[in-house]
Design an enzyme around this catalytic site. Structure first.
Site, PDB file in Angstrom:
ATOM      1  N   TYR A   1      11.489  14.150 -87.554  1.00 23.61           N
ATOM      2  CA  TYR A   1      10.583  15.053 -86.842  1.00 23.61           C
ATOM      3  C   TYR A   1      10.317  16.341 -87.618  1.00 23.61           C
ATOM      4  O   TYR A   1       9.379  17.073 -87.311  1.00 23.61           O
ATOM      5  CB  TYR A   1      11.124  15.401 -85.453  1.00 23.61           C
ATOM      6  CG  TYR A   1      10.861  14.351 -84.405  1.00 23.61           C
ATOM      7  CD1 TYR A   1      11.350  13.049 -84.544  1.00 23.61           C
ATOM      8  CD2 TYR A   1      10.106  14.639 -83.277  1.00 23.61           C
ATOM      9  CE1 TYR A   1      11.103  12.087 -83.576  1.00 23.61           C
ATOM     10  CE2 TYR A   1       9.857  13.683 -82.300  1.00 23.61           C
ATOM     11  CZ  TYR A   1      10.355  12.412 -82.464  1.00 23.61           C
ATOM     12  OH  TYR A   1      10.107  11.464 -81.508  1.00 23.61           O
TER      13      TYR A   1
ATOM     14  N   LYS B   1      21.865   4.788 -90.347  1.00 30.05           N
ATOM     15  CA  LYS B   1      21.622   3.638 -91.234  1.00 30.05           C
ATOM     16  C   LYS B   1      22.164   4.020 -92.619  1.00 30.05           C
ATOM     17  O   LYS B   1      21.476   3.981 -93.637  1.00 30.05           O
ATOM     18  CB  LYS B   1      20.138   3.292 -91.329  1.00 30.05           C
ATOM     19  CG  LYS B   1      19.589   2.414 -90.221  1.00 30.05           C
ATOM     20  CD  LYS B   1      20.221   1.031 -90.171  1.00 30.05           C
ATOM     21  CE  LYS B   1      19.437   0.015 -90.957  1.00 30.05           C
ATOM     22  NZ  LYS B   1      19.955  -1.376 -90.738  1.00 30.05           N
TER      23      LYS B   1
ATOM     24  N   ASP C   1      20.361  -0.309 -85.668  1.00 31.70           N
ATOM     25  CA  ASP C   1      19.918  -1.622 -85.160  1.00 31.70           C
ATOM     26  C   ASP C   1      21.031  -2.271 -84.348  1.00 31.70           C
ATOM     27  O   ASP C   1      20.842  -2.702 -83.210  1.00 31.70           O
ATOM     28  CB  ASP C   1      19.446  -2.530 -86.296  1.00 31.70           C
ATOM     29  CG  ASP C   1      20.423  -2.583 -87.478  1.00 31.70           C
ATOM     30  OD1 ASP C   1      21.368  -1.775 -87.501  1.00 31.70           O
ATOM     31  OD2 ASP C   1      20.231  -3.439 -88.346  1.00 31.70           O
TER      32      ASP C   1
ATOM     33  N   ASP D   1      15.616   9.479 -80.289  1.00 33.51           N
ATOM     34  CA  ASP D   1      14.450   9.285 -79.404  1.00 33.51           C
ATOM     35  C   ASP D   1      14.368   7.836 -78.941  1.00 33.51           C
ATOM     36  O   ASP D   1      14.137   7.537 -77.777  1.00 33.51           O
ATOM     37  CB  ASP D   1      13.173   9.661 -80.174  1.00 33.51           C
ATOM     38  CG  ASP D   1      11.922   9.435 -79.359  1.00 33.51           C
ATOM     39  OD1 ASP D   1      11.004   8.738 -79.842  1.00 33.51           O
ATOM     40  OD2 ASP D   1      11.876   9.906 -78.206  1.00 33.51           O
TER      41      ASP D   1
ATOM     42  N   ASP E   1      15.714   5.999 -74.915  1.00 34.73           N
ATOM     43  CA  ASP E   1      14.888   5.233 -73.968  1.00 34.73           C
ATOM     44  C   ASP E   1      15.550   3.894 -73.637  1.00 34.73           C
ATOM     45  O   ASP E   1      15.549   3.456 -72.485  1.00 34.73           O
ATOM     46  CB  ASP E   1      13.487   4.991 -74.554  1.00 34.73           C
ATOM     47  CG  ASP E   1      12.552   6.181 -74.314  1.00 34.73           C
ATOM     48  OD1 ASP E   1      13.073   7.293 -74.083  1.00 34.73           O
ATOM     49  OD2 ASP E   1      11.324   6.000 -74.354  1.00 34.73           O
TER      50      ASP E   1
END
Ligand code: IPM
Ligand code: MN
Length: 360
Positions: A137, A192, A224, A248, A252
């Site tokens: 971001y 990652k 992942d 982010d 969710d």
């Protein structure tokens, strides 16, 4: 003590859910403890004024004790580069007020159905701590577009940024009772690191910070892999710390396992400021119909009371926060007024009144 709270209703369902939370907070704290000060901001305001975050709103946010927000963003209201205007309200507040920790509790309440059939209330109770000012971001508005052929955004990690989000996460784990599965205080580093230097740096700095927290276990999961673990063993998690973009995304997913974004509260915290809002969007398709769920914003209001209570040593606010969360839990557990996203038919106003009745 009286607290000045800047409120920004925003767009879509924002006004309804923000006003609902204000009504509940007034019921919980009495009308003389919280001074709610409404200010403009969002996509609709941008359409009228050309400003998504007016200067007077930002000035008021800088001097207020906290900020409470409904939602922002309207489809089709975009900048020339295609990015959404409404989102800029959140992003400008995050960057300008240095709200570096986006705290997203993921908790399954009695009365709420989880798609994870094997887990019931109390077995899913963790917090995602999303770094909120850098990562991918950091490039917002700074990406490079070469002749419409090659476009890049840069992922930024700084030692200061990673250290402070890691310390925040370990300190948070110290204040909690550990993961539901084993009551072990645990911070899971989501990254990652196997692929990118920036995430390997994120993991290395988190690991350095962990050396000062012998009482908190450090755990690692690739971004992942953690999406599977969050479905298969959600009770293992206590605190998950992640870079901005990963945070982010997985927040969710986490919300989806505990009833959806209508249940997703958030606290965006810096050293000096706190912004509290549901982690959902503006849902323009159901705006103005009194059908949105105010639960996420009401729970965000409880997070605000708790944050203010900690900062100012205010036991009454701590108690009010407990009462607001207890009232929401009771409404859901007893089915006083179930919002549409939880399979009920209760209107936003009816859910609000039910929470206020429980408070009384
Ligand atoms: C969130 C939202 C925001 C984000 C948007 C509205 C800027 O998705 O808070 O999760 O991308 O961070
Ligand atoms: Mn999001």
């Amino acid at each position: 003590m009286k607290y000045d709270i800047v409120t920004i209703d925003g767009d879509g369902i924002g006004p309804e859910v923000c006003q609902s939370a204000i009504q509940v907070l007034r019921e919980a704290c009495g009308s003389d403890r919280l001074n709610f000060m409404p200010f403009d901001g969002g996509a609709l305001h941008y359409q009228r004024s050309g400003q998504v975050l007016p200067e007077d709103t930002l000035t008021a946010c800088r001097s207020a004790h906290a900020m409470l927000h409904g939602a922002a963003g309207l489809p089709g209201v975009t900048y020339a580069d295609g990015t959404e205007v409404g989102n800029d309200l959140h992003l400008q507040l995050r960057f300008k007020l240095d709200l570096f920790a986006n705290v997203r509790p993921i908790r399954l309440y009695s009365g709420v159905k989880s798609p994870l059939a094997d887990f019931s209330a109390g077995q899913i109770d963790y917090v995602i701590v999303r770094e909120n000012t850098e990562g991918l971001y950091a490039s917002r508005g700074a990406g490079v577009n070469l002749r419409g052929e090659v476009v890049t955004d840069t992922l930024v990690m700084t030692r200061v940024g990673v250290e402070r989000i890691a310390k925040f996460s370990f300190d948070l784990a110290r204040r909690r009772q550990g993961a539901p599965r084993d009551h072990q205080r645990r911070v899971t580093v989501c990254d990652k690191a196997n692929i990118l230097k920036s995430y390997a740096f994120f993991r290395a700095v988190c690991t350095e910070v962990a050396q000062s927290y012998a009482d908190v276990e450090i755990d690692y999961a690739y971004a992942d892999a953690i999406t599977v673990h969050m479905l298969k063993k959600p009770d293992f998690y206590d605190v998950i710390v992640a870079e901005n973009m990963f945070g982010d995304i997985i927040s969710d997913l986490g919300a989806g396992t505990v009833g959806g974004l209508g249940m997703a509260a958030s606290a965006e915290l810096g050293l000096q400021h706190g912004l509290f809002q549901g982690a959902h969007g503006s849902a323009p398709d159901i705006a103005g119909q009194d059908v949105a769920s105010p639960i996420a914003t009401i729970l965000s209001g409880a997070l605000m009371l708790r944050w203010l209570a900690d900062r100012h040593g205010d036991a009454m606010l701590q108690q009010a926060a407990d009462r607001v969360e207890g009232a929401v839990k009771a409404v859901l557990a007893h089915g006083d007024a179930m919002p549409g996203d939880q399979g009920g038919h209760a209107r936003c106003s009816e859910v609000t009144q039910a929470v206020c009745r429980r408070l009384r």
